[in-house]
Structure formats: C-alpha cells, structure tokens
Design an enzyme around this catalytic site. Structure first.
Site: not given
Length: 687
Positions: A393-394, A397, A403
């Site tokens: 997930h990071e 980014h 999101h």
C-alpha cells in the site's frame, strides 16, 4: 523561463518532501520473520520465459494486493459509468466490463480461408488487450499497455470453431521470429481458489519476453486456415524498477531485541516474486541500501497535531511511545528517507525506497509500528518490516496513488468505492492462475465482506483495491490483494516518467517515449532555473565514497528540535552542490542574476554546512532552502518563528565526499550567502 516570470507553485512542505498519505494501522498477528536472508542482499528478478518443450503454454502474471484500511460500504456512490455484473459461470468472453475504459479494436479484414482472431490479449499483471486500455475520467486519465520485454500469456479467441492445431506466429521487420503451438481452451490456467473460469474459448501460449517488444506483430494460423490479420501490440515501457531497502533501527533496537537485519533488509525470494507479479515493470531489482541500516537513538518530529488534534511544536523522541500521535516518528522518517534519496541522486530515477522501521518503546521492548506512510509520487515510503499489506500500500503511494475511495469520489478513479467492480482480471505467473475481480472463497475477508464491499447483482463481493481496504481480499497463499487495472496503469505511467541510467544511451540516460514505443536518449536539464536543484539532482559523481549528513533545525528554538543526526558512510553518489567560500559558486546561485538564478529564490540560502575531516581539511556546502517567505529570499516567512507551524522547521540531507573520516560537523548561520561568506559565521549546531 525568464527571471521575471511568475513564480511556480511552492512544493507542499518546508522540507521539500511530498505530502505523506497516512494509513490506519493494519491488523497483524505475524511474529518476527524467521526467513534467513544474506546480509546486504541484492536480488535481480527478470521476467522468466517458461515455454514447454512442446512450445505450448505455461502461465504468467499479476499477483494481487493486500493493504490498508477504510473500505467503503456496499451502499457507496454509484459508479462513474454503469458497471456490468460479471456472469456466474464459464463464458465465451472475459467476465465483467471496464467502466470508462476504451480498448483498441482488433483488425477485422479477413479473406475466405483466412483464420479470424476475434480477440487477442496478453496476461501479465492483468489481462490486457493488444491495443491496451485507456480511461478518460472527469478529473483524471490513464492507460495500461502490455509491458515490453516481459513474458506474457497470450489469450486468443478464434472465430472458426473447426480450426485445427492453431499456431501463434511472431514477426518483426518481415522476418519470422518463431511460432508457438496454442493450447486449447480446456488447458487454460485455472482461477484462484478454484473460482469460476476466466473464459471457455481462449487458446493460449506463453510468449517469451524477447518477443514482447515494439515492432513485433502476432498472427494465428491453423493447419486448415491461412494466417490471420496480424496484430501489433501497443507496448508500455520496458523499464525496470529498483527497490532499495534501508531499515531504520530506532531507540536502541538491534538484532538482539528486535527482528534482525537478516530478515528486515529485503523481502524473501517468494515475496520478491509476488511484488514483481504485482508491479508493471519488465524487471524488479531488489537491493539493500549500501549503508546496510541506519541506527538512531533520537528522532526529531516536526510540528504537527497530537492525538487530540492540538498543534504541537517540534520535539525529540527517544522511544516510540513518546510520540504524541501515531504517525509522528513515521512522518519524520519519511522526510529523512525522501531527502536522503534526493541527496544520493536517485530522485528522478526508477528507484523506489522503502524503510522498515524497527523501534523500541521506553520499556526497551520491541514496538509494533501498526501502519505506514508513503509520499505520493515521491518514490519513498516507510512502514513495518513484514513486507505484507502495509508495504504494498505505501509503495503504491510512492508510485503516485492516493486512496482509491477518495479518488473515486473526486472523479479520479473509475470503480465505485475504490473497488475492482469493472476492472479486467489479474493474472499471477507464480501460481499460474487468473485473479478474479470478486473476493475468493479462501480470502480472510470473504465471510463478512458483504457489509464493507461493493456487491454484484448476485450479492457477491468485489475486491477492494490495495489503495482502499484491499487487505484480506487475496486468496490464501498470497501476501497481496489485486490492484485494479486502472491503478496498475498509473503505476506504469510513473515508471515511464522516470529517467533511466542507460549505458546504451549516448548521454548515459534515457526515457521512454510512449508515442515511439522506445527509449530515447535523455540529456539532464536544470528545470525552473535551479529552483529544485541542478540537472534534476542527478549524480555528478557516481559510485564514490560518501557521508550522508542529515540536519533538523527549528528556527523557533523548540527544545531539542535542532539536531545533527549521526552521519553514515557508504558507496553512493554526489549531486551538484555549492561551496560558499568560492566566488564562482556564489555567483552561480546569486538570486535573479546567477547561472541558477532561482536556486536560492524559493525560500533562501541562509545556512551552510561545514565538515571538518580527521586530517583537518574542511569542506563547505550551501544548504538550499530555509525560512524565507516564498519568492522573497530576503524576508522571513511570517511563521518562521512560530513553533506550531511547519514553516519554522527544516530538515536537510546532503552527501559530502566520504574518502576521509569526519571529525566535526557544524551548521553555520550564513544569511543570503550568495552576497558573501561571513569571515566568522555563527555556529548554530555542532556534532
């Protein structure tokens, strides 16, 4: 760009770091990892050609996601365009549709006796038609193309039911590269968790990476039909991605009381394979940072709100439970690793940094981090050491993804609530199976997903993207859930935008030209008159001994917030910086007049680093940026001395030559240093 033009927009924060995206702690019951990994691991994952002796198909790849929290409710906003529910059973076409996506039509001019190809697609991370996918949304656009120089499972729908022994032929520049026997639809790879079949009419074969290049076209022939009209895929970048791991051991953490470096310095081999299956890159190279690890007894957290929402000044932390909100230390470490990445000349490159944070509480016990942060588009992220949902997930980014639920609400993501409702299917080469857009029966979220996920017409749950609560939507045996096709296309765009160190280029660098579907030589340039550095902060010396020095400074004088971190030394790179004791260097950065007239114009050049080596020699370096009002480098910002404002706090990172041991590091007060270096500058900090 002339010196008198309107100033560009200021970057989001005073330290030059992109805004981090905060993510709710992800539940985890994992113990310390026990995998053995060689110290200073450097693994190289190339796409693998797995063609059987019969030249029939094996399978290829996209491995799904696993992520953070905040899944939307099933009753969320309606899709931007209507989603078509996927059929329940086997079908002659791909289940589902892609709202907002446009596919290029296949060639259709077929003569009598000629084989017709109704559909041709390539399964890599996702099943993508030869012409690619594209989206035009109210506030965003994206595309996803087949990945150049990466193996692919070709999927072909043949128009004639009586075709005998069909063969895929590859051609380039009028020459036949070879042929592959197509396996019948009955031999199509299965779907994860024993799920519904992807299709019942697709012939398939594994196409080697060497054929997946621009200029190659594919046709299909059979023993009773002549070759079909050729299709030339529209390819995306052939760039690799380097993943650099730099573990931070904080507040006394070491190998005796915390997960050891052998397990934190790189994902294990199986996880690396799954990351490669997930990311739209031709190759994944994983390395531990040449420094090995960065051990810190103290971390300075910049001004930010505490758990109650009250603004707090910058403050030092010597144990994780001293932070005043759950993301204070993570935020500080994200700023450090982002600035260190820039200082090493990696900022514009296809290099993603990840920092596992290993920390102790005040009782000396290992502390569970419980989340992560990534700078959107920065190429850098921090999180835990387990390389599961938080990690993927990071790094999303870091690739530029926000999101997905928030982006959907803003018209910048095509599928309702950040889901995969409308995405094409994924594919995983390691498990040799398709990845459905529906939550599989073996997923940990399956039993209760109806209360938190988008539903199809039959009440089945669509997966959530890893950028919106996808953790737990993956099949048993996977670490990561499935990214949507749209977000994978955006990751492909980030990779395509990067500068590539390329020995085959006349300049030493290249970039992907999407229109030409080829790399083009790239000459580094200084953008914005040096406002954000010289030659895009690419290295002027590479592979040399360096010391990385990180300094935090509070102009408001917040207690303990002005601090020189311990330097660390390794083989790295040096970017262009300036010596204020040199008249030529001062001229180069003179505001509005020098070679780089905006280098100091943004927020000033008022501080200098003096490094004294053990042999008594010294080096001086101007630290770019300070506490001046934007575009007024002679006037302080209105909040420069406000301890609650981020404008009063700065973090610099710089590499200096590392061929000699450091004796002393000093931060000097050198106001408007382009006008002259003080004879006896005030020493503000010393280490």
């Amino acid at each position: 760009m002339g010196n008198g033009e309107r100033p560009p927009a200021r970057r989001p924060d005073s330290s030059g770091s992109p805004p981090p995206a905060a993510d709710a702690p992800a539940a985890s019951n994992h113990p310390f990892s026990s995998h053995d990994t060689k110290h200073m691991t450097s693994r190289r994952l190339a796409s693998r050609t797995a063609v059987a002796a019969s030249l029939s198909a094996l399978m290829l790849a996209a491995c799904g996601g696993d992520d953070s929290a905040n899944a939307p409710t099933a009753g969320g906003a309606a899709p931007l365009t209507p989603a078509v529910a996927s059929p329940a059973g086997p079908t002659g076409s791909t289940p589902g549709s892609t709202p907002g996506a446009t596919t290029a039509p296949a060639p259709s001019s077929t003569s009598a006796g000629q084989l017709s190809v109704d559909k041709m697609a390539f399964a890599q991370t996702h099943v993508v038609p030869s012409g690619g996918l594209s989206w035009t949304l109210p506030n965003a656009s994206a595309s996803l193309r087949p990945i150049s120089r990466r193996d692919a499972l070709v999927l072909v729908a043949i128009g004639q039911a009586d075709a005998v022994q069909p063969v895929l032929e590859a051609w380039k520049d009028g020459a036949k590269l070879g042929a592959l026997a197509l396996s019948p639809p009955s031999a199509l790879p299965p779907t994860e968790s024993g799920g519904r079949a992807y299709a019942n009419d697709r012939w398939s074969a594994v196409v080697p990476a060497a054929w997946m290049v621009p200029g190659v076209s594919f046709s299909v022939s059979a023993s009773n039909y002549t070759s079909s009209v050729a299709q030339a895929p529209v390819f995306g970048t052939d760039a690799d991605v380097q993943l650099t791991i730099l573990p931070f051991y904080l507040f006394g953490a070491d190998d005796t009381n915390s997960p050891p470096l052998s397990t934190t310095q790189a994902p294990d081999a199986a996880t690396q394979q799954e990351i490669f299956a997930k990311w739209p890159t031709a190759e994944l190279k994983v390395r531990t940072h040449p420094a090995g690890r960065f051990s810190l007894a103290t971390v300075v957290v910049g001004p930010r709100a505490d758990r109650t929402g009250a603004a707090q000044p910058a403050y030092p932390v010597t144990a994780l439970d001293q932070q005043k909100d759950g993301y204070g230390v993570m935020s500080a470490m994200l700023t450090l690793i982002t600035n260190m990445r820039t200082a090493n000349g990696d900022g514009p490159l296809n290099d993603q940094y990840y920092a596992p944070l290993i920390a102790l509480n005040s009782n000396g016990q290992f502390a569970n981090l419980g989340g992560g942060l990534g700078g959107v588009g920065s190429g850098a992220a921090v999180g835990d050491h387990r390389y599961t949902g938080i990690f993927i997930h990071e790094q999303g980014h870091a690739f530029g993804l926000n999101h997905a639920g928030d982006e959907y609400a803003k018209g910048a993501y095509p599928y309702a609530g950040g889901s995969l409702s409308g995405s094409v299917w994924g594919y995983d080469p390691n498990h040799r199976e398709f990845l459905d857009v529906l939550v599989p029966t073996t997923a940990s979220s399956y039993a209760k997903c109806a209360s938190s996920h988008q539903l199809d017409a039959q009440g089945r749950c669509y997966k959530q993207d890893p950028m919106q609560g996808g953790a737990g939507d993956q099949s048993s045996g996977y670490k990561f859930a499935t990214f949507s096709d749209y977000n994978t296309g955006r990751m492909q765009a980030w990779i395509a935008s990067r500068v590539l160190a390329d020995p085959a280029s006349s300049t030493g660098y290249s970039k992907w030209d999407s229109a030409a579907q080829a790399r083009a030589p790239y000459t580094p340039t200084t953008d914005n008159n040096g406002l954000y550095g010289v030659n895009q902060n690419l290295p002027v010396q590479a592979g040399v001994p360096v010391h990385t020095i990180v300094v935090s400074f509070s102009k408001a004088g917040s207690a303990g917030a002005s601090y020189i971190y311990p330097p660390f030394s390794y083989t790295g790179n040096l970017i262009a910086t300036f010596d204020p004791t040199s008249a030529a260097d001062r001229q180069a950065i003179t505001v509005d007049k020098g070679t780089y007239p905006w280098y100091c114009k943004g927020t000033g050049c008022d501080y200098t680093l003096r490094v004294t080596y053990a042999d008594g020699s010294q080096t001086y370096r101007v630290l770019q940026g300070g506490f001046r009002a934007w575009w007024t480098p002679t006037v302080d910002d209105a909040n420069a001395t406000n301890p609650l404002s981020g404008s009063s706090f700065r973090v610099w990172a710089i590499n200096v030559p590392g061929d000699k041991r450091i004796g002393k590091i000093e931060l000097l007060d050198t106001p408007m240093v382009w006008n002259g270096m003080p004879a006896n500058p005030t020493v503000l900090l010393s280490r």
